[in-house]
Design an enzyme around this catalytic site. Sequence first.
Site, PDB file in Angstrom:
ATOM      1  N   ASP A   1       1.097   3.932  -3.133  1.00 35.35           N
ATOM      2  CA  ASP A   1       0.673   5.326  -2.955  1.00 35.35           C
ATOM      3  C   ASP A   1       1.779   6.299  -3.344  1.00 35.35           C
ATOM      4  O   ASP A   1       1.553   7.276  -4.074  1.00 35.35           O
ATOM      5  CB  ASP A   1       0.264   5.569  -1.499  1.00 35.35           C
ATOM      6  CG  ASP A   1      -0.995   4.823  -1.105  1.00 35.35           C
ATOM      7  OD1 ASP A   1      -1.718   4.366  -2.005  1.00 35.35           O
ATOM      8  OD2 ASP A   1      -1.251   4.698   0.102  1.00 35.35           O
TER       9      ASP A   1
ATOM     10  N   GLY B   1     -23.836   3.278 -16.276  1.00 35.10           N
ATOM     11  CA  GLY B   1     -24.730   3.844 -17.281  1.00 35.10           C
ATOM     12  C   GLY B   1     -24.312   5.259 -17.581  1.00 35.10           C
ATOM     13  O   GLY B   1     -23.357   5.783 -16.984  1.00 35.10           O
TER      14      GLY B   1
ATOM     15  N   ASP C   1     -22.802   7.097 -11.913  1.00 37.44           N
ATOM     16  CA  ASP C   1     -23.340   5.819 -11.458  1.00 37.44           C
ATOM     17  C   ASP C   1     -22.573   5.381 -10.221  1.00 37.44           C
ATOM     18  O   ASP C   1     -21.498   5.916  -9.902  1.00 37.44           O
ATOM     19  CB  ASP C   1     -23.281   4.752 -12.563  1.00 37.44           C
ATOM     20  CG  ASP C   1     -21.887   4.523 -13.109  1.00 37.44           C
ATOM     21  OD1 ASP C   1     -21.019   4.070 -12.338  1.00 37.44           O
ATOM     22  OD2 ASP C   1     -21.658   4.791 -14.305  1.00 37.44           O
TER      23      ASP C   1
ATOM     24  N   GLY D   1     -23.726   9.117 -17.527  1.00 38.13           N
ATOM     25  CA  GLY D   1     -23.684  10.037 -16.401  1.00 38.13           C
ATOM     26  C   GLY D   1     -23.155   9.361 -15.149  1.00 38.13           C
ATOM     27  O   GLY D   1     -22.480   8.325 -15.208  1.00 38.13           O
TER      28      GLY D   1
ATOM     29  N   ASP E   1     -16.909   8.800 -19.722  1.00 40.97           N
ATOM     30  CA  ASP E   1     -18.095   8.228 -19.088  1.00 40.97           C
ATOM     31  C   ASP E   1     -18.062   6.706 -19.224  1.00 40.97           C
ATOM     32  O   ASP E   1     -18.052   6.177 -20.341  1.00 40.97           O
ATOM     33  CB  ASP E   1     -19.351   8.806 -19.739  1.00 40.97           C
ATOM     34  CG  ASP E   1     -20.614   8.482 -18.962  1.00 40.97           C
ATOM     35  OD1 ASP E   1     -20.494   7.925 -17.851  1.00 40.97           O
ATOM     36  OD2 ASP E   1     -21.711   8.812 -19.455  1.00 40.97           O
ATOM     37  N   ILE E   2     -18.023   5.995 -18.105  1.00 40.81           N
ATOM     38  CA  ILE E   2     -17.970   4.531 -18.116  1.00 40.81           C
ATOM     39  C   ILE E   2     -19.406   4.005 -18.096  1.00 40.81           C
ATOM     40  O   ILE E   2     -20.153   4.264 -17.148  1.00 40.81           O
ATOM     41  CB  ILE E   2     -17.199   3.992 -16.898  1.00 40.81           C
ATOM     42  CG1 ILE E   2     -15.886   4.773 -16.700  1.00 40.81           C
ATOM     43  CG2 ILE E   2     -16.941   2.500 -17.056  1.00 40.81           C
ATOM     44  CD1 ILE E   2     -14.958   4.757 -17.881  1.00 40.81           C
TER      45      ILE E   2
ATOM     46  N   SER F   1      -6.950   1.691  -4.253  1.00 34.83           N
ATOM     47  CA  SER F   1      -5.796   2.316  -3.603  1.00 34.83           C
ATOM     48  C   SER F   1      -4.909   3.044  -4.598  1.00 34.83           C
ATOM     49  O   SER F   1      -4.206   3.989  -4.237  1.00 34.83           O
ATOM     50  CB  SER F   1      -4.955   1.261  -2.878  1.00 34.83           C
ATOM     51  OG  SER F   1      -5.487   0.968  -1.615  1.00 34.83           O
TER      52      SER F   1
ATOM     53  N   GLU G   1       0.829  -1.206   0.000  1.00 39.44           N
ATOM     54  CA  GLU G   1       0.000   0.000   0.000  1.00 39.44           C
ATOM     55  C   GLU G   1       0.862   1.254   0.000  1.00 39.44           C
ATOM     56  O   GLU G   1       0.653   2.180  -0.785  1.00 39.44           O
ATOM     57  CB  GLU G   1      -0.912   0.001   1.225  1.00 39.44           C
ATOM     58  CG  GLU G   1      -1.831   1.199   1.307  1.00 39.44           C
ATOM     59  CD  GLU G   1      -2.778   1.247   0.124  1.00 39.44           C
ATOM     60  OE1 GLU G   1      -2.542   2.081  -0.772  1.00 39.44           O
ATOM     61  OE2 GLU G   1      -3.723   0.457   0.081  1.00 39.44           O
TER      62      GLU G   1
END
Length: 607
Positions: A269, A513, A517, A515, A501-502, A462, A265
Amino acid sequence: MAKSPKVKAPRFAEQARVVLPGSEKAAAENAVHVKATPAKAQLTVSLIVKRKEPLKINNRGGRANGPVRLSRAEYKKHHSADPDALKLVKAFAKEFNLKVEDDPTAAIRRTVQLTGAAADIQKAFGVELDQKTIDGVEYRVREGGIHLPESLSGSVLAVLGLDNRPQAQPHFRVRRVHPEAGLEPAAAAAPSSYTPPQVAQAYQWPASATGAGETIGIIELGGGYRQADLTAYFQTLGLAAPAITAVSVDKGKNAPSNASGADGEVMLDIEVAASVASGAKIVVYFTPNTDQGFTDAITTAVHDTTNNPSVISISWGGPESSWTAQAMTALDAACQSAAALGVTITVAAGDSGSTDGATGNNVDFPASSPHVLACGGTKLDADGSTIVSEVVWNELAGNEGATGGGVSNFFPLPSWQANSNVPAPSVSTGGRGVPDVAGDADPNTGYTIRVDGDTTVIGGTSAVAPLWAGLVAVANQQLGTKVGFIQPAIYAAKAASAFNDITQGNNGAFSAGPGWDACTGLGSPKASALIPLLAPAGSTPTPTPTPTPTPVPPKKKKKKKASKEKPVEKKAGKKVSGKKAAKKASGKKASGKKVDKKKSGKKKKKK
């Protein structure tokens, strides 16, 4: 007429006791009782006290909707600890034989630390402390509520540290090899890996921006880093090793152990943030993994005027149901202070899909705080600056995680999410939708990272929190000001074109969808288009150059001197070294550059 004699307030021990709201803590699951906590055992607790005045919220809507931006002087004058509350706590401590720890930042952080014997602590707070083992490890455990003398009611908002069970988990996932013959995942899964600058290039990072002059704070609840690993890693990227400062909070420290622990981690980072904002300084706040340590680390970072981070990255968290209400309220208040001071906080949304590893649907905290930027995960297939495809990260079928996301049961719907079609919460008190934004997180399309001498591929949300922290640092440099609390800006209708947009995939209960989500929020960034929209009201943004792929120049041995700087571990508020390394790091151009694949160890992208 004779004056009435002053009536002396009853001693705290003689007062009626009231339950501190939200302090009830559930019984520890799978815990085995060992013994009562020894009466003479010493422990330190953190008391969060009320502000002089509540922070003000701008209710005008649009870009101004959020905490009112304040200078540090204004904050100190109006919103630090209430003096009467501090006096009460000190008198309370004296009566119960508790020591008030000397801390010049106590008032500004609204945090008073009291140290004493377990017997005195139990009397003071009306609790019972026991030693119990959970998964073979012994912890100090309390259950039920905290009971305060009546006169402290309303002045003390939280008491943290009575219980030292782990509060959060790191949100990273190491890519697994195929179970058969030790091979990588099947070609059908289109596996790949990227260096962080290659991910930044796919997300259209400004080619000339490095985040020079900015400081990125990183909160870590365990693990550590080794300078030799950082030096070797950044050499493969053709970058100078970053200037790192380690700050100890509640006796936490840089303590590297092995790659299977929290070191993955910490290194993820640092390496992500420092390579996508190669000119920024990095300050790592190490703290114990407790509700006390977590909150104290954030208040320390937010009010650290020596290192002065303009953005803070957090990749730890846990389901809201695993937190007490008082702890969530206290930590969220620290994040609200950050927003008021113009400090952005980016937080990983979790790696266990819509359940967040608990029963039913849950969101991860502190990602669910309405004062942080919650970062979800995608599966990215990119070729240079071109995104071939990007879908929701969901590898739950292979037990390899999925992006967290859903609806908070604790925090209400923020005004800036009012038009985002956030699903209804399961309880009336909730409503805040998670996440806000997203980025590459699937370990099968993860980040090439060096940990404890080995190069591996790591994903998880992460990675997304430090990625967005790097973007904020770059934005702050480009705009010449701190962007601060950015949600009102990114949720504005005109910002939609600044996101990828995924629209495909799910994280269990929620589907992507058009916009916003509850899987990937608004989407992944088109950084060069997004940055100008983040300028605070009244500021004039500097035009952002269009990113162009630029090959990394051949490395020269004489440029390796900067990487020899040793890390510094200091208490906040003291001067730190490493300035020469910082200057060299700030002068390097990094983001958006292609990396020599042979030297970085990256395999050729499969189509």
